[in-house]
Design an enzyme around this catalytic site. Sequence first.
Site, PDB file in Angstrom:
ATOM      1  N   ARG A   1       0.825  -1.213   0.000  1.00 25.03           N
ATOM      2  CA  ARG A   1       0.000   0.000   0.000  1.00 25.03           C
ATOM      3  C   ARG A   1       0.862   1.268   0.000  1.00 25.03           C
ATOM      4  O   ARG A   1       0.515   2.277   0.613  1.00 25.03           O
ATOM      5  CB  ARG A   1      -0.978   0.006   1.184  1.00 25.03           C
ATOM      6  CG  ARG A   1      -2.044  -1.075   1.111  1.00 25.03           C
ATOM      7  CD  ARG A   1      -2.970  -1.008   2.295  1.00 25.03           C
ATOM      8  NE  ARG A   1      -2.286  -1.375   3.527  1.00 25.03           N
ATOM      9  CZ  ARG A   1      -2.717  -1.113   4.753  1.00 25.03           C
ATOM     10  NH1 ARG A   1      -3.850  -0.470   4.923  1.00 25.03           N
ATOM     11  NH2 ARG A   1      -2.032  -1.496   5.809  1.00 25.03           N
TER      12      ARG A   1
ATOM     13  N   GLY B   1     -22.559   4.654  12.229  1.00 21.83           N
ATOM     14  CA  GLY B   1     -22.053   3.554  13.045  1.00 21.83           C
ATOM     15  C   GLY B   1     -20.663   3.756  13.586  1.00 21.83           C
ATOM     16  O   GLY B   1     -20.433   3.681  14.790  1.00 21.83           O
TER      17      GLY B   1
ATOM     18  N   GLU C   1     -24.537  -3.733  -5.679  1.00 19.02           N
ATOM     19  CA  GLU C   1     -23.344  -4.203  -6.397  1.00 19.02           C
ATOM     20  C   GLU C   1     -23.536  -5.549  -7.070  1.00 19.02           C
ATOM     21  O   GLU C   1     -23.034  -5.779  -8.164  1.00 19.02           O
ATOM     22  CB  GLU C   1     -22.161  -4.310  -5.443  1.00 19.02           C
ATOM     23  CG  GLU C   1     -21.502  -2.989  -5.153  1.00 19.02           C
ATOM     24  CD  GLU C   1     -20.461  -3.121  -4.073  1.00 19.02           C
ATOM     25  OE1 GLU C   1     -19.797  -4.165  -4.018  1.00 19.02           O
ATOM     26  OE2 GLU C   1     -20.323  -2.184  -3.284  1.00 19.02           O
TER      27      GLU C   1
ATOM     28  N   HIS D   1     -28.494   0.642   5.979  1.00 20.32           N
ATOM     29  CA  HIS D   1     -27.747   1.756   5.397  1.00 20.32           C
ATOM     30  C   HIS D   1     -27.213   1.352   4.034  1.00 20.32           C
ATOM     31  O   HIS D   1     -26.745   0.230   3.848  1.00 20.32           O
ATOM     32  CB  HIS D   1     -26.580   2.153   6.303  1.00 20.32           C
ATOM     33  CG  HIS D   1     -25.634   3.116   5.642  1.00 20.32           C
ATOM     34  ND1 HIS D   1     -25.993   4.406   5.325  1.00 20.32           N
ATOM     35  CD2 HIS D   1     -24.357   2.966   5.211  1.00 20.32           C
ATOM     36  CE1 HIS D   1     -24.977   5.002   4.738  1.00 20.32           C
ATOM     37  NE2 HIS D   1     -23.970   4.156   4.647  1.00 20.32           N
TER      38      HIS D   1
ATOM     39  N   HIS E   1     -16.617  11.318   2.916  1.00 26.34           N
ATOM     40  CA  HIS E   1     -15.460  10.930   2.121  1.00 26.34           C
ATOM     41  C   HIS E   1     -14.652  12.133   1.645  1.00 26.34           C
ATOM     42  O   HIS E   1     -13.708  11.978   0.870  1.00 26.34           O
ATOM     43  CB  HIS E   1     -15.886  10.063   0.935  1.00 26.34           C
ATOM     44  CG  HIS E   1     -16.336   8.696   1.349  1.00 26.34           C
ATOM     45  ND1 HIS E   1     -15.554   7.855   2.087  1.00 26.34           N
ATOM     46  CD2 HIS E   1     -17.504   8.019   1.134  1.00 26.34           C
ATOM     47  CE1 HIS E   1     -16.203   6.725   2.313  1.00 26.34           C
ATOM     48  NE2 HIS E   1     -17.373   6.800   1.746  1.00 26.34           N
TER      49      HIS E   1
ATOM     50  N   CYS F   1     -22.230   8.246   5.568  1.00 24.63           N
ATOM     51  CA  CYS F   1     -21.604   6.955   5.811  1.00 24.63           C
ATOM     52  C   CYS F   1     -20.909   7.011   7.170  1.00 24.63           C
ATOM     53  O   CYS F   1     -21.016   8.005   7.897  1.00 24.63           O
ATOM     54  CB  CYS F   1     -20.615   6.652   4.681  1.00 24.63           C
ATOM     55  SG  CYS F   1     -20.193   4.898   4.499  1.00 24.63           S
TER      56      CYS F   1
END
Length: 770
Positions: free
Chosen positions: A17, A445, A618, A654, A707, A739
């Site tokens: 990463r 959450g 998705e 959600h 985000h 989110c």
Amino acid sequence: MMAVAHILGFPRIGAKRELKFALEKYWRGDISQEALLDVARTVEETAWQAQQGLDLLTVGDFTFYDHILDTSSLLGVIPSRFNHPQGEEVSLDTYFRVARGRAPTGEDAPASEMTKWFDTNYHYIVPEISKNQAFTLSSQKLFDTVKRATAYVARNAKDNNEPQAVKAVLVGPLTWLKLSAIKGETFSKLTLVPALIEAYRTILVKLAESGADWIQIDEPILALDLSEEWRAAFTTVYEALAAVSDRLILTTYFDEIGDNLNTVKTLPVAGLHIDAVRGDLDSVASAWPNDKILSVGLVDGRNIWANDLAKSLTILEPLAKQWGDQLWVGSSSSLLHVPVDLNAEEKLDAEIRSWLAFGIQKIAEIEVLTQGLNQGREAVSDALAKASAIQVSRETSTRIHNSAVAKRIADIRPEDAKRNDPFTVRAALQAAKFQLPLFPTTTIGSFPQTGDIRQTRLQYRLGGISEAEYKTAIQAQIQYAIEEQEKLGLDVLVHGEAERNDMVEYFGENLDGFAFTQFGWVQSYGSRCVKPPIIYGDVARPKAITVEWIQYAQSLTNLPVKGMLTGPVTILSWSFPRDDESDETTAYQIALALRDEVQDLEAAGVHIIQIDEPAIRELLPLRKARQAAYLEWAERAFRLSSSGVAPTTQIHTHMCYSNFNEIIHSIANLDADVITIETSRSHMKLLDVFREFQYPNDIGPGVYDIHSPRIPTTQEIETLIERATEYLPKERIWINPDCGLKTRGWDEVREALNHLVAATKSLRQKYQAQ
């Protein structure tokens, strides 16, 4: 008569990463832009090194954030709010501001919309187009990359051998256009085709001048149901592009070409790539001309199971006889969707590890298949024997099947997937029980995953602290989160999820049938990476997972605390699923495990329970003919997990960053008491569907884009809430972020949530005074 080996793309975050960490350092101002570029070049050239055994070097697939945003930058399509002068080179910081609203330089502005790339968990930045949109080449990144790659292969050519051919990757004009969003006056996107053609003709000429031998032009919308107008546009576009380049490989993936084949087979391109894992190889092979390249993606670019090489060779051998050196062998899609290298996994169970192949191993599989075609099976006999032994090992393993799980699936009754009372009855009972105000506020959450939290989990995992010490540390984090939420004035609280590394991996670690990697990272968007679990066997819950943590959080406050679970379809979708049983069966297995958790939470006194399903869109098949069957079992899986509770227990779900409008009826069929969805980055666009569809239950349209590091003002949030009241009855609107907040810092979270609560209180006063 030699088959050609290649891939469609390689993971671009780095094996460790490296790109992620460099990006985040750059955004924080800890490193210079040149240092970031150095890391990027190293990651990119490492990917080139991984392809040295292939016939083609695939380049241009690397990106700093997203390949669709790269294409928008290439075309000069930058929204006006970012103050980019038309025709000038798009700077890296402008690029980052489009993606995330903020960069080390330049004024903050609302980031562009982000949504899912077809049926994957990868997110792309949605292009914004307007009527009479101009296209001006505004990025040299792709051309500079091809030049570097050409020099790279020349330097690394083996003695007396020709250097690899360089294949540049380019998002096709019609896919880019189809995925774009119209801003301002409505118009037909196809009216922009002539201008796009001219821009792409220029791009193709510059790619050839830069040294590209082939151009992989990706048009995955060919896996969708297309209208006659869009099919006709393919003919118009590719006749024009073929006039300036005879080296175009038209590439599609993720599903079959289907009824678009009649159009595709007439296009004047040099070759066609198809996804033979999910596609229709037989129909394409029977229609595609023998004098054109046929690229067959038989090595799965989206899952991690080792290829059955003998079976694949059996499929490829008759094609090799028919196409000869016009046959290319590759990955079904870009390897973007799988981890980099299985060799890094030293702690993974040896038997399970033997069943797998990551990016590096998939390249080796392609090399074996190509060598087997070109030199005969004897030349790869050892590799074929090893691959066959892997298949037998997996098929005969006693670890895969659980008879108790199979019986429970067989015993599912229709009433198990249905609440006993309709929503109207439940809503009245829940209103009396919870006594929540107009516009109740909550979060999704998670709260910030601080360095202290991550260090605590790491120390516990490595044995540096005892279980008791770990429990005490996590409880302290939960207490802090509860206290902060009470100070902020939120109405329904969460425990903050300090004990969770990831919303899917955490549950997988507590369920039978899952395996986990150390370094199996996959890019979700930008610098955000996930480490999907591997579902290798039947799923069951050996013991309660979340009850103790939620129960502790509830003991700290008189306000309701939500139990937080990840839903069955999302756990399935965000894992690497089995390929030896249907997704439907696996989803039911997970749903029954979660059903037990829901009932245990309710018994422990937790009466608001959120079961997140952000991935339900998705797995929706790309072809409409198969969508109804999927939606039926996906809805059933969710209801299996949520239905075994009293009417006074409020079930939330959600969903985020996908276009849910086309499946709104199915979302309603989930029968959750409250659904929270992403709407702030799209400026409430997702609520358009409610003008015609009367959504029956409560809904929380997100008003804070988590985000982006940009903090919305109180007025911005108030405006979004007001806009939501134009679509929905105010009595059924909840107020929440888009989110979870795990990726943000506490300072920005406090400020943003303070604005959220202030906006809500202002509107409560306004509406209650009316």
